[in-house]
Structure formats: structure tokens, C-alpha cells
Design a protein around this motif. Structure first.
Motif, mmCIF file in Angstrom:
data_model
loop_
_atom_site.group_PDB
_atom_site.id
_atom_site.type_symbol
_atom_site.label_atom_id
_atom_site.label_comp_id
_atom_site.label_asym_id
_atom_site.label_seq_id
_atom_site.Cartn_x
_atom_site.Cartn_y
_atom_site.Cartn_z
ATOM 1 N N LYS A 291 -9.705 3.908 2.530
ATOM 2 C CA LYS A 291 -9.183 2.960 1.536
ATOM 3 C C LYS A 291 -10.028 2.903 0.265
ATOM 4 O O LYS A 291 -9.580 2.457 -0.777
ATOM 5 C CB LYS A 291 -9.098 1.564 2.196
ATOM 6 N N ALA B 223 1.577 -2.317 -7.573
ATOM 7 C CA ALA B 223 0.193 -2.726 -7.377
ATOM 8 C C ALA B 223 0.034 -4.197 -7.717
ATOM 9 O O ALA B 223 0.747 -4.736 -8.544
ATOM 10 C CB ALA B 223 -0.706 -1.898 -8.275
ATOM 11 N N GLY B 224 -0.913 -4.822 -7.054
ATOM 12 C CA GLY B 224 -1.107 -6.248 -7.289
ATOM 13 C C GLY B 224 -0.173 -7.064 -6.415
ATOM 14 O O GLY B 224 -0.384 -8.252 -6.217
ATOM 15 N N GLN C 6 -6.884 -10.021 -8.864
ATOM 16 C CA GLN C 6 -6.476 -9.612 -7.514
ATOM 17 C C GLN C 6 -6.130 -10.821 -6.647
ATOM 18 O O GLN C 6 -6.178 -10.754 -5.420
ATOM 19 C CB GLN C 6 -7.582 -8.779 -6.854
ATOM 20 N N TRP D 131 -0.600 -6.142 -14.779
ATOM 21 C CA TRP D 131 -1.666 -6.202 -13.771
ATOM 22 C C TRP D 131 -2.873 -5.360 -14.194
ATOM 23 O O TRP D 131 -4.021 -5.788 -14.068
ATOM 24 C CB TRP D 131 -1.086 -5.712 -12.432
ATOM 25 N N TRP E 227 -1.183 2.256 -11.409
ATOM 26 C CA TRP E 227 -2.600 2.618 -11.498
ATOM 27 C C TRP E 227 -2.890 4.024 -10.994
ATOM 28 O O TRP E 227 -3.739 4.728 -11.536
ATOM 29 C CB TRP E 227 -3.468 1.606 -10.723
ATOM 30 N N LYS F 240 -3.582 -12.639 0.213
ATOM 31 C CA LYS F 240 -5.024 -12.775 -0.061
ATOM 32 C C LYS F 240 -5.351 -14.076 -0.775
ATOM 33 O O LYS F 240 -4.502 -14.675 -1.409
ATOM 34 C CB LYS F 240 -5.481 -11.649 -0.996
ATOM 35 N N TRP G 279 -10.060 1.208 -4.823
ATOM 36 C CA TRP G 279 -8.953 1.835 -4.109
ATOM 37 C C TRP G 279 -8.613 3.178 -4.762
ATOM 38 O O TRP G 279 -8.023 4.048 -4.123
ATOM 39 C CB TRP G 279 -7.724 0.920 -4.056
ATOM 40 N N ASP H 53 -8.964 -7.858 1.062
ATOM 41 C CA ASP H 53 -7.620 -7.750 1.631
ATOM 42 C C ASP H 53 -7.587 -8.466 2.974
ATOM 43 O O ASP H 53 -8.556 -8.406 3.745
ATOM 44 C CB ASP H 53 -7.243 -6.270 1.831
ATOM 45 N N HIS I 205 -13.120 -4.812 -1.494
ATOM 46 C CA HIS I 205 -13.003 -3.894 -2.632
ATOM 47 C C HIS I 205 -13.816 -4.469 -3.783
ATOM 48 O O HIS I 205 -13.871 -5.690 -3.979
ATOM 49 C CB HIS I 205 -11.557 -3.816 -3.117
ATOM 50 N N GLU J 156 -3.871 4.665 -0.074
ATOM 51 C CA GLU J 156 -3.430 3.442 0.615
ATOM 52 C C GLU J 156 -2.561 3.791 1.819
ATOM 53 O O GLU J 156 -2.706 3.201 2.895
ATOM 54 C CB GLU J 156 -2.631 2.562 -0.350
ATOM 55 N N TRP K 175 0.857 -1.195 0.000
ATOM 56 C CA TRP K 175 0.000 0.000 0.000
ATOM 57 C C TRP K 175 0.887 1.237 0.000
ATOM 58 O O TRP K 175 1.252 1.756 1.065
ATOM 59 C CB TRP K 175 -0.903 -0.013 1.231
HETATM 60 C C1 GAL Z 1 -4.633 -4.795 -4.566
HETATM 61 C C2 GAL Z 1 -4.991 -4.634 -3.107
HETATM 62 C C3 GAL Z 1 -5.749 -3.412 -2.889
HETATM 63 C C4 GAL Z 1 -5.212 -2.226 -3.633
HETATM 64 C C5 GAL Z 1 -4.551 -2.541 -4.968
HETATM 65 C C6 GAL Z 1 -3.684 -1.462 -5.572
HETATM 66 O O1 GAL Z 1 -3.906 -5.959 -4.748
HETATM 67 O O2 GAL Z 1 -5.785 -5.710 -2.721
HETATM 68 O O3 GAL Z 1 -5.882 -3.195 -1.523
HETATM 69 O O4 GAL Z 1 -4.718 -1.276 -2.863
HETATM 70 O O5 GAL Z 1 -3.826 -3.719 -4.970
HETATM 71 O O6 GAL Z 1 -2.486 -1.307 -4.900
#
Ligand code: GAL
Length: 410
Positions: free
Chosen positions: A331, A58-59, A367, A182, A241, A83, A261, A294, A134, A32, A27
Motif C-alpha cells: 500500500k 480518490a479521497g 484526508q 481533492w 492522482w 476514516k 499511496w 485508513d 499514510h 491499492e 482503492w
Molecule cells: C485516501 C486513502 C488512501 C489512498 C488515497 C488515494 O483517502 O486513505 O488509502 O489510497 O485515498 O486513493
């Protein structure tokens, strides 16, 4: 006097925390970081210090890789953001604490939705603590650009493409898109769920049914997906992202496919739902909800239990009503715990909440909620290579995808 000052300085330098907890996560974007800060503060109130082990990306692909190296060398962090099926992979090798031995989980069936409990359960035991829900399959619109061009809110793909043409013709970027594997896969997931529907999506990306994966319908999904490419900005290739989401808040781009997010980030910029940006269902996706939950796992440290008072406080904070409300507001997600007062949440969060409770739920494969991150990364790369290679063909791609999945699964 001199002595007193020295003594005070010494006391400050001495560790006054009851405990320290090292947490691995990814995050690192604005909303985040803010949400993570809420957790850090809540722990501090219990005199527990959060040692930040944040890995950009991310991811979480890089974070998971670093975690594997740390775990292999016998030095995992105390807690990690893991996760979906990855929870089971770590549990299988015996590295995780059973949350039931840390805290009282007997109330979980009352306070947590079934799907959430199932996601964090391995072999009949809770092996992770869920934090939030999410929604992934959102389409975000820039309100100023939609107003200026008098565009309708698209409910079908044809309307979507007509809008995209108009936005581009007006000199804006039609789709804010960072173009990492991603994000490419996330775009694909949104479109695939819309065009296939929940059942076929699950058969393809949860059950890996080869007939569905290689069906003419899947080839059509890939062909439609490729149409999106022309509306993205080539200069954004490789950007994360939040850099793409910035194009929405800067009024440079008209639309973005992204999980909620992104709202967390826009909140930190003072942007308001329905005033600055609009959240709508991905075209032709009414009632379909691709979820991302998450969660945190607790690692056993060199065979030593990681289940004392500190860990108990940590788990209890994560699921406390106060934390659930504050963290999820920041978040962009909705509380994982039932019965949280959502008065302060915006219209998009309320829509997410209603759709989560009434819609058809599918785990987001991009995800890591449907497969292990290892398999997910390979699927994402195949999708991304296809998206970015103008001569790649849909029929060949579905075959490669199905072969790759079979090779890994067997
Ligand atoms: C995902 C995560 C989210 C979000 C996103 C972007 O994998 O589950 O909480 O923040 O990445 O970073």
C-alpha cells in the motif's frame, strides 16, 4: 462418468464459503488494488469471500455518497472504509458495531499508538479497526530528471521554485498534478503545514480558529499556493492522482506532492525508491507529519448484530503481524501495529516510520482526518476554485473559507 462430472460442476457452483462480506472502499488504483487483494486472499484462507464494492474516486467522495444512500435505504454494506471524524458521525446514528463486541481489543493499548486509538474511538469505544498509517506531506522527485538537470534536492520553497523553473525550461512538467479538488487541496495542505507550522495548522484546520483562518499569514499561504499553478499541466485537469503519478514513473514530470499511496502504485511498476524516485520532506517541513489512518467500520444490518465469527476473523486478520507487514508494503503505508519487522520496507517507509515516531503529528484535513467528509469537501472546493481561477483573490478566499466553516459548524 457423466454423472460425476455433473456433480463436480454442481459442487463448484454451490457456495462453499463459510461467509461473504461486502466491503465498500475506493482503492481502485494499481497499488491499492494489489494491497486490497492481499486482504481478499487473507480472508479467503479463512473461507470468507470478499464481495468487492469499489467506487472510483480518490479521497472517497463518491464512495461516501453511495454509502449514505445505501445506509438510508436500510441496506449498508457489511464493512466500509471510513476514516477520522466520519467514524463518529456514523456511530452517532447508531449504525456501527462496537469493535470491542466483535473481537478482543484489550491488547490494543499495547500494540497500537495512542493517536491511532484516539482516531478510531468514539464515546470511549473503538468503533473502527485501523489498518495503516499514510503520510500525506511528501514531495516526490523523479531521479532521472533531477540527475539530468543536476538539480539540488529542494529544502526551501525558493529552491523548490528555482528547480521548477529549470524543469519547465527543459521541457518537462514541473509538478505532476491531476487537478481535482481533492488533489488541489492536498497541494494546499502540504504548503500550509510547511508555512504555518504544526500549531497554527491545527488552530486553522482542526480547531477552525477564525482569527488564524483569516490572518495575514493565511493570506500569504494562499498567495504562495497560487504560485504552484503555473507549474502544473493544464491537460491533466480532472485526472486522478495515479494518472499524475504516472507522469513521474514515465519521466515526464519532475515533482509531485502526494501521499505515500503513490509508492504503492510505483511498486507495481517495478520502480524503486531512491533509484527511480526520491522521497523528501515538503520544503521547510522537516519533522512535520500530516497523517492519514485508513480504517474499516462494521455496519449493523437492519438492527441485526454484525459481530459473529466472520467479523472476528476479519478484525484479527487486519491487525495480525503477517497482514500488517504484507499489506503495508503493497500500500505504501507503514504498519499501524507496533513491532512489525520492517526489513523489507524501503527507505521512504523507514523515514515515514521514524518521523511518525519522532515528529510533530497533525491530522490531514484533506484526508478527512480532521473533520467530517462533508466539511472537508466544502473546504476543498473553496481551495480548488481559488487555485484554478486566475482572478480569485487570497483575502476574499480566506473570508469565504471562514464563513463557510462557521456556517457548517453552527
Ligand atoms: C485516501 C486513502 C488512501 C489512498 C488515497 C488515494 O483517502 O486513505 O488509502 O489510497 O485515498 O486513493
Amino acid at each position: 462418468m457423466k454423472c460425476l462430472i455433473l456433480l463436480a460442476a454442481l459442487l463448484c457452483a454451490v457456495n462453499v464459503y463459510a461467509a461473504e462480506v461486502e466491503v465498500l472502499h475506493w482503492w481502485t488504483a494499481k497499488g491499492e488494488v494489489e494491497a486490497q487483494g492481499i486482504l481478499e486472499d487473507a480472508l479467503l484462507e479463512q473461507n470468507i469471500k470478499w464481495n468487492n464494492f469499489a467506487i472510483v474516486g480518490a479521497g472517497g467522495e463518491s464512495a461516501v455518497r453511495v454509502l449514505q444512500m445505501r445506509a438510508l435505504s436500510g441496506n449498508p454494506p457489511d464493512v466500509a472504509h471510513i476514516k477520522g471524524p466520519d467514524i463518529g458521525e456514523w456511530a452517532k446514528v447508531g449504525m456501527l458495531e462496537n469493535i470491542g463486541t466483535i473481537a478482543d481489543t484489550s491488547v490494543w493499548p499495547e500494540i497500537l499508538p495512542k493517536i491511532v486509538r484516539e482516531t478510531v474511538t468514539f464515546d470511549g469505544k473503538y468503533m473502527a479497526v485501523p489498518i495503516n498509517i499514510h503520510r500525506v506531506n511528501w514531495l516526490w522527485l523523479n531521479k532521472a530528471i533531477f540527475d539530468e538537470l543536476s538539480l539540488p534536492l529542494p529544502t526551501t520553497w525558493e529552491e523548490f521554485f528555482a528547480n521548477a523553473d529549470k524543469i519547465q525550461a527543459a521541457g518537462y512538467i514541473a509538478i505532476a498534478h491531476g487537478g481535482t479538488a481533492w488533489q488541489d487541496a492536498l497541494l494546499f495542505e502540504s504548503m500550509a503545514l510547511s508555512l504555518l507550522g504544526a500549531e497554527k495548522y491545527k488552530q486553522a484546520f482542526v480547531e477552525y480558529n477564525e482569527a488564524v483562518l483569516t490572518s495575514p499569514e493565511m493570506i500569504y499561504v494562499f498567495e504562495q499556493f497560487k504560485r504552484l499553478h503555473q507549474y502544473t499541466d493544464i491537460n491533466m485537469r480532472g485526472k486522478d492522482w495515479y494518472q499524475a503519478s504516472q507522469l513521474i514513473s514515465n519521466n515526464k514530470a519532475g515533482m509531485q506532492f502526494m501521499g505515500d499511496w503513490a509508492m504503492g502504485m510505483w511498486n507495481t511498476q517495478g520502480k524503486k525508491a531512491m533509484v527511480d524516485y526520491i522521497c523528501i520532506d515538503v520544503p521547510e517541513s522537516k519533522g512535520l507529519f500530516s497523517y492519514n489512518i485508513d480504517s474499516f467500520v462494521f455496519f449493523e444490518k437492519n438492527g441485526t448484530k454484525n459481530s459473529g465469527e466472520t467479523q472476528r476473523s476479519f478484525v484479527n486478520i487486519l491487525l495480525s503481524e503477517k497482514f500488517q507487514a504484507e499489506f503495508n508494503l503493497a500500500k505504501g503505508s507503514i504498519p499501524v501495529r507496533r513491532g512489525i519487522n520492517m526489513d523489507k520496507f524501503n527507505q521512504c517507509a523507514h523515514k515515514s516510520f521514524t518521523d511518525f515516531n519522532n515528529g510533530q503529528l497533525v491530522p490531514s484535513f484533506t484526508q478527512n482526518l480532521a473533520s467530517t467528509s462533508h466539511l472537508q469537501n466544502i473546504i476543498s472546493k473553496i481551495i480548488s476554485n481559488y487555485f484554478n481561477n486566475p482572478s480569485a483573490d487570497a483575502a476574499t478566499t480566506v473570508n469565504s473559507l471562514s464563513l463557510a466553516i462557521r456556517a457548517i459548524k453552527n
